[in-house]
Design an enzyme around this catalytic site. Structure first.
Site, PDB file in Angstrom:
ATOM      1  N   SER A 139       0.868  -1.192   0.000  1.00  0.00           N
ATOM      2  CA  SER A 139       0.000   0.000   0.000  1.00  0.00           C
ATOM      3  C   SER A 139       0.899   1.234   0.000  1.00  0.00           C
ATOM      4  O   SER A 139       2.036   1.179   0.483  1.00  0.00           O
ATOM      5  CB  SER A 139      -0.854   0.012   1.270  1.00  0.00           C
ATOM      6  OG  SER A 139      -1.442   1.286   1.454  1.00  0.00           O
ATOM      7  N   TYR A 176      -1.464  -0.145  10.662  1.00  0.00           N
ATOM      8  CA  TYR A 176      -1.765  -0.582   9.289  1.00  0.00           C
ATOM      9  C   TYR A 176      -0.597  -0.227   8.354  1.00  0.00           C
ATOM     10  O   TYR A 176      -0.076  -1.080   7.639  1.00  0.00           O
ATOM     11  CB  TYR A 176      -3.065   0.072   8.776  1.00  0.00           C
ATOM     12  CG  TYR A 176      -3.287  -0.195   7.309  1.00  0.00           C
ATOM     13  CD1 TYR A 176      -3.547  -1.487   6.865  1.00  0.00           C
ATOM     14  CD2 TYR A 176      -3.183   0.821   6.352  1.00  0.00           C
ATOM     15  CE1 TYR A 176      -3.709  -1.766   5.508  1.00  0.00           C
ATOM     16  CE2 TYR A 176      -3.340   0.551   5.001  1.00  0.00           C
ATOM     17  CZ  TYR A 176      -3.605  -0.734   4.591  1.00  0.00           C
ATOM     18  OH  TYR A 176      -3.741  -1.011   3.254  1.00  0.00           O
TER      19      TYR A 176
HETATM   20  C1  8X3 Z   1      -4.953   1.696   1.058  1.00  0.00           C
HETATM   21  C2  8X3 Z   1      -4.484   3.071   0.794  1.00  0.00           C
HETATM   22  O1  8X3 Z   1      -4.307   5.450   1.644  1.00  0.00           O
HETATM   23  O2  8X3 Z   1      -6.139   4.143   2.521  1.00  0.00           O
HETATM   24  O3  8X3 Z   1      -3.943   0.873   1.492  1.00  0.00           O
HETATM   25  O4  8X3 Z   1      -3.899   3.709   3.253  1.00  0.00           O
HETATM   26  S1  8X3 Z   1      -4.721   4.091   2.111  1.00  0.00           S
END
Ligand code: 8X3
Length: 274
Positions: free
Chosen positions: A134, A147
């Site tokens: 990501s 995350y």
């Molecule tokens: C997804 C992109 O910007 O929401 O991994 O973290 S974000």
């Protein structure tokens, strides 16, 4: 030989299963939700094999792999797509259980499955591992805490595998998407608050799961000599916000009166003549 795609019951996973099957490959779609997998199996026919697997539990991964029929046991491409974000609270308020779930799925599950599949790729001297990272693995933002850190792990794990596997003819790519809609990502992150999830995608042309699926297929079909180490994909409308600087309130300036200033000057001159 088959392509194994995790997180096959929604979003990127479904799009990738459809795209790889349409391109003529045999696909094993792994996910927890059996009903969703069955729907996909009915849609995609014989080239698709539904595999029940909970990536957050290593035992489930092992059992699922053990259950694969002989003709599908050779995995030519592993797409580690399963993963999730939970919550957007700052670290002092976040739910620690959410952190554990993200670490368990995005890191432990991904590495365990990779560890199970790698030996057969090394033995054959052929294979491809595509990880779904990501932009959150490269760029910090408030609320991304664990995350983003799990995705930074995936990014570095991918690069470290590259360092080890180049002489084994195994390709590795970390796909790093930005704002991508039409998935369950934000609904999961906000734990079913669909209104809040919908607001993330309001008035912006976001990336589609099909864009990621097309990218994965394009990567897989590159010549065997070519490795794309990482590929970062954002919608045109998303970009960098720059560094934020929180400034203190300026200290109040002490105002001296004219009389005070002239008095102190007069005092100084007087002291010279003493
Ligand atoms: C997804 C992109 O910007 O929401 O991994 O973290 S974000």
């Amino acid at each position: 030989m088959a392509i194994l795609i995790t997180g096959a019951s929604a979003g990127f996973g479904v799009a990738m299963c459809r795209t790889f099957v349409a391109a003529g490959y045999h696909v094993i779609g792994a996910a927890r939700r059996e009903d969703k997998l069955q729907q996909l199996a009915e849609e995609l026919g014989e080239q698709f094999y539904p595999l029940e697997m909970d990536v957050s539990r290593t035992e489930s991964i092992q059992n699922a792999l053990n259950s694969l029929p002989e003709h599908l046991s050779e995995i030519d491409c592993l797409i580690n797509n399963a993963g999730l974000a939970l919550g957007l609270d700052t670290a002092d308020k976040a739910d620690f259980g959410d952190w554990e779930t993200m670490i368990q799925t995005n890191i432990i599950g991904l590495t365990f499955l990779t560890r199970q599949i790698l030996p057969q790729m090394v033995a054959r001297k052929q294979g491809y591992i595509i990880n779904l990272g990501s932009i959150a693995g490269s760029y910090a933002y408030p609320g991304s805490n664990v995350y983003g850190a799990t995705k930074a792990f995936v990014r570095q794990f991918s690069m470290n595998l590259r360092a080890e596997l180049a002489d084994k003819n195994i390709r590795i790519t970390n796909i790093e998407p930005g704002l991508c809609g039409d998935t369950e990502f934000s609904n999961v992150r906000f734990k079913g608050d669909d209104q809040r999830a919908a607001e993330v995608y309001e008035n912006v042309e976001f990336i589609q799961p099909q864009d990621i699926a097309d990218t994965a297929l394009w990567l897989y079909q590159r010549p065997a000599r070519m490795n794309v180490n990482s590929i970062e994909i954002m919608p045109v409308a998303q970009t960098f916000a720059g560094m934020k600087v929180y400034r203190d309130e300026p200290a109040p300036v002490k105002e001296e009166t004219f009389e005070k200033q002239s008095m102190s000057l007069f005092g100084k001159i007087k002291s010279w003549f003493k």
